[in-house]
Enzyme design. Structure first.
Site, mmCIF file in Angstrom:
data_model
loop_
_atom_site.group_PDB
_atom_site.id
_atom_site.type_symbol
_atom_site.label_atom_id
_atom_site.label_comp_id
_atom_site.label_asym_id
_atom_site.label_seq_id
_atom_site.Cartn_x
_atom_site.Cartn_y
_atom_site.Cartn_z
ATOM 1 N N ARG A 117 0.829 -1.213 0.000
ATOM 2 C CA ARG A 117 0.000 0.000 0.000
ATOM 3 C C ARG A 117 0.862 1.261 0.000
ATOM 4 O O ARG A 117 0.470 2.285 -0.578
ATOM 5 C CB ARG A 117 -0.955 -0.015 1.194
ATOM 6 C CG ARG A 117 -2.117 -0.980 1.000
ATOM 7 C CD ARG A 117 -3.084 -0.983 2.157
ATOM 8 N NE ARG A 117 -4.299 -1.708 1.795
ATOM 9 C CZ ARG A 117 -5.287 -1.981 2.645
ATOM 10 N NH1 ARG A 117 -5.200 -1.590 3.910
ATOM 11 N NH2 ARG A 117 -6.350 -2.633 2.238
ATOM 12 N N LYS B 189 -19.831 -17.919 -0.095
ATOM 13 C CA LYS B 189 -21.257 -17.764 0.216
ATOM 14 C C LYS B 189 -21.969 -16.787 -0.711
ATOM 15 O O LYS B 189 -21.473 -15.695 -0.996
ATOM 16 C CB LYS B 189 -21.419 -17.289 1.659
ATOM 17 C CG LYS B 189 -20.962 -18.318 2.686
ATOM 18 C CD LYS B 189 -21.224 -17.820 4.094
ATOM 19 C CE LYS B 189 -20.869 -18.883 5.130
ATOM 20 N NZ LYS B 189 -21.145 -18.419 6.505
ATOM 21 N N GLY C 83 -9.892 -9.446 -1.507
ATOM 22 C CA GLY C 83 -8.778 -10.093 -0.810
ATOM 23 C C GLY C 83 -8.448 -11.488 -1.297
ATOM 24 O O GLY C 83 -7.298 -11.793 -1.652
ATOM 25 N N GLY D 64 -13.334 -3.903 0.305
ATOM 26 C CA GLY D 64 -14.727 -3.467 0.438
ATOM 27 C C GLY D 64 -15.138 -2.417 -0.577
ATOM 28 O O GLY D 64 -16.248 -2.466 -1.116
#
Length: 398
Positions: A37, A198, A355, A378
Site C-alpha cells: 500500500r 457464500k 482479498g 470493500g
C-alpha cells in the site's frame, strides 16, 4: 476527459496539499511487514513534491475508536515511507491542533509530513464537519489517493472534499479508470467471474452483475447453492440451502436480461477438506452423498476458458474453488492463467479485486499480468455492487 478531477487539474506549486492515503499496513513488532500500500502512493507523493507542493499526509490505522492508542500510531509508518521515497518524512503527533500546525508551518516546498492517525478522533468516523474543518486548516488543496477507504463517508475521505478544492491522486485515478473500463463503459462482450464461499455475502453483487454483464461465471462454494436451487444433489458440500429461492430469482433475472449464467458441469470432490485429500472428478449429476465439492472440474474449466475467450472485458471477484489447498486450486489457477494469457496478447481487459482474489492470482503467478488488480477490498466490492462511494462521488466533476 476523466469524469473526476485529477492532479492534471490542480496547481500544487507552493501549496499545502492534504493528501489522503491508505497506510493501514500490516505491522509486526513496530515494523511494516508488507509495503504494497505504501508503494502505491509513492508516485503521487513524488509528483506533488516534485512540483513544489508541500505534502501533508493524512491516514488512518487500525480501529482505535476515537481514542489515542499508542500501538496504533502511524509513527513507525513514517520511517518505512521515508525509505521508499528516498526523502525525509517528518511526523506530527496529532492530525489537528498545535502539533499539526507546527509541523506544517515548518515545511518548505517539496517537503513531506505525515500527520498522526485520523481515527484517534471520534469526529473522523462520524464525518463531523467541525473535524473536517480542523483538518482543512493544514491544507490549501485536498487530494484523495485512498480508493480503499472511499466507500466510507469519513471526515478525511469525504468531508474534506466539501471544504477544500479536491482532486484524485494517481493511485485513485488508476483505480477509477480501471473500474470504469471494467463495468461502467466496458468493451463488450463483458464477462464476470464471481466465486467465493457464500451467496449471502455477494447478493447485491450478483443482482447488479446480471443486469450489466453478457456472461456470468459462478464458482466456489456459492455455485453449490445455485446447483442445489436447480435440483442438483451436492452431497456434503458447503451450500446455503435456505437461499435456494434467492439463487433461483437471480437465475430468472439473468434470463430476463440476456445474461448467460455459467455454472459448473463437473467438480473435483473429496470427503475431507485437507491438503492432497483423496479426490475424484464427477459430473454434477453424480456427486456422492458423502462427497464435498472443493473445485470445479476439467470440463467446467473448459467452459470458463470459452467464456473468457469470447469476452473483450473480464471482471473477476473470488476463486472458483478452495484454492488454499492443493489440488483444489487447479480450476482457479488454470482459468486465471488463461485470462492472463489473453490479457498479455492484447485481446482482453481484465480487472480483478477482493482479498481472496488477489491471493488467488498471486498463487497462480499472474497478478502482474491482469490489466488491473485492485487491493481495495470493500470499496471494490461496493463499486461492483453498483453502490456510490462517498469518497469518489465527492471528486466528480460537477
Amino acid at each position: 476527459m476523466s469524469a473526476f478531477r485529477t492532479l492534471d487539474d490542480a496547481d500544487v506549486g507552493g501549496k499545502r496539499v492534504l493528501l489522503r492515503v491508505d497506510l493501514n499496513v500490516p505491522m509486526e513488532n513496530g515494523r511494516v511487514t508488507d509495503a504494497t500500500r505504501l508503494e502505491r502512493v509513492v508516485p503521487t507523493i513524488r509528483e506533488i513534491a516534485g512540483k513544489g507542493g508541500r505534502v501533508v499526509l493524512l491516514a488512518h490505522f487500525g480501529r482505535p475508536k476515537g481514542k489515542r492508542v499508542e500501538s496504533e500510531s502511524l509513527a513507525p509508518v513514517a520511517a518505512a515511507l521515508e525509505g521508499l521515497l528516498g526523502r525525509p518524512v517528518a511526523f506530527a503527533e496529532d492530525c489537528v491542533g498545535e502539533p499539526a500546525r507546527a509541523a506544517v508551518s515548518a515545511m518548505a516546498d517539496g517537503d513531506v509530513v505525515l500527520l498522526e492517525n485520523t481515527r484517534f478522533h471520534a469526529g473522523e468516523e462520524k464525518n463531523d464537519p467541525d473535524f473536517a474543518k480542523a483538518l482543512a486548516e493544514s491544507g490549501d488543496l485536498f487530494v484523495n489517493d485512498a480508493f480503499s477507504a472511499a466507500h466510507r463517508a469519513h471526515a478525511s475521505t469525504e468531508g474534506l472534499a466539501h471544504v477544500l478544492p479536491s482532486f484524485a491522486g494517481r493511485a485513485m485515478q488508476a483505480e477509477l479508470d480501471a473500474l470504469t473500463k471494467g463495468l461502467e463503459h466496458p468493451e463488450r462482450p463483458l464477462c464476470a467471474v464471481v466465486g467465493g464461499a457464500k451467496v449471502s455475502t455477494k447478493l447485491d453483487l450478483l443482482e447488479n452483475l446480471v443486469a450489466k454483464v453478457d456472461s456470468l461465471v459462478i464458482g466456489g462454494g456459492m455455485a453449490n447453492t445455485f446447483l442445489h436451487a436447480i435440483g442438483v444433489g451436492v452431497g456434503k458440500s458447503l451450500a446455503e440451502r435456505d437461499l435456494a429461492a434467492t439463487a433461483q430469482r437471480i437465475l430468472d433475472r439473468a434470463k430476463e436480461t440476456g445474461c448467460a449464467i455459467i455454472l459448473p458441469v463437473d467438480a473435483t470432490v473429496a470427503e475431507r477438506f485437507e491438503e492432497h485429500a483423496p479426490h475424484h472428478e464427477y459430473g454434477i449429476d453424480a456427486i456422492p452423498d458423502a462427497g464435498m465439492i472443493l473445485d470445479v472440474g476439467s470440463l467446467s474449466v473448459d467452459r470458463v476458458r470459452a467464456a473468457i475467450s469470447d469476452a473483450k472485458t473480464l471482471v473477476w471477484n473470488g476463486p472458483l474453488g478452495a484454492f488454499e489447498k492443493s489440488p483444489f486450486d487447479k480450476g482457479t489457477v488454470e482459468a486465471a492463467r488463461f485470462a492472463a494469457e489473453r490479457t498479455r496478447a492484447g485481446k482482453l481487459v481484465s480487472v480483478a479485486g477482493g482479498g481472496d482474489t488477489v491471493a488467488a492470482l498471486n498463487h497462480a503467478g499472474v497478478a502482474d499480468d491482469f490489466s488491473y488488480v485492485s487491493t481495495a477490498g470493500g470499496a471494490f466490492l461496493e463499486w461492483l455492487e453498483g453502490k456510490p462511494l462517498p469518497g469518489v462521488e465527492a471528486l466528480r466533476r460537477s
